[in-house]
Design an enzyme around this catalytic site. Sequence first.
Site, mmCIF file in Angstrom:
data_model
loop_
_atom_site.group_PDB
_atom_site.id
_atom_site.type_symbol
_atom_site.label_atom_id
_atom_site.label_comp_id
_atom_site.label_asym_id
_atom_site.label_seq_id
_atom_site.Cartn_x
_atom_site.Cartn_y
_atom_site.Cartn_z
ATOM 1 N N HIS A 198 0.103 7.618 7.834
ATOM 2 C CA HIS A 198 1.355 7.257 8.504
ATOM 3 C C HIS A 198 2.293 8.438 8.698
ATOM 4 O O HIS A 198 3.416 8.270 9.154
ATOM 5 C CB HIS A 198 2.077 6.142 7.723
ATOM 6 C CG HIS A 198 1.369 4.835 7.816
ATOM 7 N ND1 HIS A 198 0.650 4.299 6.780
ATOM 8 C CD2 HIS A 198 1.227 3.976 8.853
ATOM 9 C CE1 HIS A 198 0.110 3.156 7.167
ATOM 10 N NE2 HIS A 198 0.449 2.936 8.425
ATOM 11 N N LYS A 218 0.869 -1.182 0.000
ATOM 12 C CA LYS A 218 0.000 0.000 0.000
ATOM 13 C C LYS A 218 0.897 1.221 0.000
ATOM 14 O O LYS A 218 2.000 1.186 0.557
ATOM 15 C CB LYS A 218 -0.872 0.026 1.258
ATOM 16 C CG LYS A 218 -1.878 -1.065 1.275
ATOM 17 C CD LYS A 218 -2.945 -0.764 2.301
ATOM 18 C CE LYS A 218 -3.914 -1.931 2.383
ATOM 19 N NZ LYS A 218 -4.359 -2.187 3.731
ATOM 20 N N HIS A 226 0.848 6.572 2.960
ATOM 21 C CA HIS A 226 -0.123 7.660 2.836
ATOM 22 C C HIS A 226 -0.151 8.531 4.085
ATOM 23 O O HIS A 226 0.525 8.224 5.070
ATOM 24 C CB HIS A 226 -1.510 7.099 2.513
ATOM 25 C CG HIS A 226 -2.051 6.213 3.584
ATOM 26 N ND1 HIS A 226 -2.748 6.704 4.666
ATOM 27 C CD2 HIS A 226 -1.969 4.870 3.757
ATOM 28 C CE1 HIS A 226 -3.086 5.707 5.450
ATOM 29 N NE2 HIS A 226 -2.622 4.586 4.935
HETATM 30 N N1 ARG Z 1 0.805 -1.297 10.240
HETATM 31 C C1 ARG Z 1 -0.206 -0.825 11.122
HETATM 32 C C2 ARG Z 1 -1.146 0.129 10.401
HETATM 33 O O1 ARG Z 1 -0.761 0.723 9.442
HETATM 34 C C3 ARG Z 1 0.357 -0.068 12.290
HETATM 35 C C4 ARG Z 1 1.175 -0.901 13.222
HETATM 36 C C5 ARG Z 1 1.236 -0.282 14.567
HETATM 37 N N2 ARG Z 1 2.062 -1.001 15.465
HETATM 38 C C6 ARG Z 1 1.744 -2.104 16.128
HETATM 39 N N3 ARG Z 1 2.642 -2.644 16.881
HETATM 40 N N4 ARG Z 1 0.524 -2.592 16.069
HETATM 41 O O2 ARG Z 1 -2.285 0.286 10.801
#
Ligand code: ARG
Length: 585
Positions: free
Chosen positions: A138, A132, A135
């Site tokens: 993040h 993805k 965006h």
């Molecule tokens: N990749 C996840 C997202 O974009 C965020 C991860 C956050 N960190 C974690 N340890 N859950 O929603």
Amino acid sequence: MEKYETLTRVDFVQSLAEILAEATDLPMTEITIATPPESDMGHFAFPCFSLANSLKKAPPAIARELAEKIKRPSWLERVAANGPYLNFFLDRTAFANAVLMDVLELGTEYGNNSQGLGKHVVVEYSSPNIAKHFHVGHFGTTIIGKCLDNVYRFLGYDVTSINHLGDWGTQFGKLITAYLKWGSKEEITKTEIEGLVKLYVKFHEEADKDPSLNEEARSWVVKMQDGDKQGLEIWEWFVELSMNEFERLYERLGISFDLVRGESYYAKKQREVADMIAEKGLLTESEGAQIVDLEPHGMPPCLILRSDGGTLYPTRDIAAAIDRYNMFNFDKCLYVTGNEQALHFSQWIKVIELMGYPWATNIEHVTYGMLLFENGKLSTRRGEVIKVEDLLNEATSKTLAIINEKNPELRNKEHVAEQVGIGALKFSRLYNGRIKDTTFDWDRMLNFEGETGPYVQYTHARACSVLRKALSDESRMDFGQMGLALISGPTFDASLLTEDEPFEVMRILHDFPAKVQDAAEKNEPYIIARHIIALAQAYNSFYTKHVILVDDEPLRRARLVLTASVRQVIKTGLELLGISAPVVM
Ligand code: ARG
């Protein structure tokens, strides 16, 4: 070790607390020194309310008695009772001497201390999802996380920064199915994430017509979990392609991680984790899935194992936390993610606690609000997500246009535009408290006169330019050395800096170390951002009112010393925020 031992030599707040402790027989911990709103009420104040009970006297009477009793060190010009407050007026010359000497002697180390020594902090941030686009969702975690990463390192903590990639889950089964049916190697190699996103959309269109595709996708996930070679090879390639885009961005944002590890790594540990949870008697079955009941804690159940054996987000997080603790024995483990994941974090952290790990209390979910655009939307008109890469490009080109208008002769324009444009974006995210939603407004964030990144950077460049003019042509000194040389010279006279404007600048310089600590305690970058705005504003008022490069040598030297100190602290502040400090703009 050595470099951390140079605490502010005259810490005025600390010294006042000591003086008061002696006069009142109170322990230091009971004494709070406040900063009055107006400086004609003193530079520091002690509210006497807290003593009323133990001394059985009214606060104003206590203030009057203390004003009489206190032994005044030379740097304290006056102590006065003002109602229930005891007000302290500093000797401005002594204050100027101490603060400026501190800033210039400590240089890049001014503001740090030994509080973090021997302590380990893990900061997880950014964590985008493979296949993805990177965006706007993040952007907050990446910018806030990087700032906290910097701040803890600055305070002497041993920091491990982690990028926890979203590289596992059902979407990869869908992607592989779609790729094998409709994809081409050349096309994807060329278009990278763009091509993968298209395949994903295509999958959903086709699956609407032919639901058996969903079955096929699921079977890929299961196969990959069991180590299927073909599936894993394609998946690895997708990871690599995505990382290309992410790396490009991290490079522009000035970010690198100590550990990049995807969720896939923890997916393998789900059985093990489930067994550990079961051993503690916490695992129960519900509708075919294995869960931890959190009803007594006012939350919905935490899902640990799915009925079809697929892995789950909370389970991967529990596995990751245990792994991190085993690896780093952390004193703090921060997770910077959006507010919308608050429940997920409360749930799995509760499970860690229920498993009996005492370090559960060291885990902190550092949340933040949404990034909105003027129209209140997070996506473009066509419903696509807004890519951070596009934001960075737009910020840079808009800044270049401003430079072309204001300072067309500037050397290295493109580079400066990148530093200022991206700095503006970062600053606008960091200037407000984390929890608040932030609205992006190009005009506001690029305003060189507002409470913005460019304003602070411009003030820094202005201070550099003053210093540069004062340097003799052949001199090869850097600004840090120059400031130190100026203040160490025999003609430096701090009594020339006692007017209100320079004094205000020095008050802000003096408070900087406390602000950095406060920012770390609360995990709030805005505390630093707002402080350097205040510093830039105070310096600019000084600059407008007083000529720096006057003929009178001692006066010129004193004002240059102030300028050199401001340059240093703005630079440190910007760097903590993860923003560059160009020397010309
Ligand atoms: N990749 C996840 C997202 O974009 C965020 C991860 C956050 N960190 C974690 N340890 N859950 O929603």
